[in-house]
Scaffold this active site. Structure first.
Site: not given
Length: 233
Positions: A43, A47, A49, A53, A142, A154
């Site tokens: 991360h 990147h 997710d 995650h 999330h 992100e």
């Protein structure tokens, strides 16, 4: 057509608190051939997710739907250094398939805003913050997005990018079984005629009214949103 590189240079990207800095170590130069060893967390930098995650049964990054990472994307400016609320998004997402939030690097979603994004049928959310959620509520934010099928990217950067509609391409590196991976994220903007053709891609779209009613007012709103969906063939 203009290409905006919204990917941070790995070594210069802000680090998530407690994360180790990435390291690129040149290896021995043999016969004039260069190579390097890269050490970085899954991360680091700009990147994606994977759903795994935060979700125990979620897809790893190599199994994430690739269509989430390419296609029409709307860039919106939101307040910096404060929670992004429903009022910051209401009425601005109608017809959007993917969403990029530009804050200067320090804005995080509240739960109501995350639910609204899901209700609008957004496939991917891009942020220039190190996380989509504040430190004291990351799991909830999330979880709302991932359970709603929203891919998360992100730590992007939006220098020189104005609010508006673009094409996003941000495919993650195919790390088998991993919870995240770096992306090389770009936004494409062309002439109006070319742009209109590029935006006519297969997939679901939601009208403004569907976006306004879905996900916020419970089952009744969800039914109304479902009635407003239209599928492009």
């Amino acid at each position: 057509m203009k290409i905006f590189d919204i990917t941070r240079t790995l070594q210069d990207a802000p680090l998530y608190p407690g994360a180790a800095a990435p390291c690129i170590t040149p290896r021995e130069n043999r016969n004039g051939v260069r190579s390097a060893e890269i050490t970085a967390g899954s991360h680091c930098g700009t990147h994606a997710d994977a759903f795994s995650h935060f979700l125990p049964e979620g897809e790893s990054i190599d199994r994430m739907p690739l269509e989430n990472y390419c296609g029409p994307c709307r860039v919106l400016t939101v307040p910096q250094e404060e929670l992004v609320t429903l009022d910051d998004l209401r009425g601005r997402l109608g017809g959007a398939e993917r969403l990029a939030l530009r804050s200067g690097g320090a804005a995080f979603l509240c739960e109501e805003a995350a639910e609204y994004i899901v209700s609008c049928g957004i496939r991917a959310l891009v942020t220039d913050s190190v996380s989509v959620g504040p430190a004291d509520n990351e799991a909830a934010i999330h979880g709302i997005l991932m359970n709603g099928g929203v891919a998360i990217i992100e730590n992007a950067v939006f220098d020189g990018v104005e609010d508006g509609d673009y094409l996003l391409f941000a495919f993650p590196v195919k790390y088998g079984g991993c919870d995240g991976a770096p992306v090389r994220a770009v936004l494409l903007l062309g002439g109006e005629e070319e742009r209109g053709k590029s935006m006519d891609m297969p997939g679901e779209t939601l009208t403004d009214s569907a976006c306004e009613t879905g996900g916020i007012s419970g089952a009744e709103g969800e039914d109304a949103a479902a009635d407003e969906k239209s599928v492009q063939l």
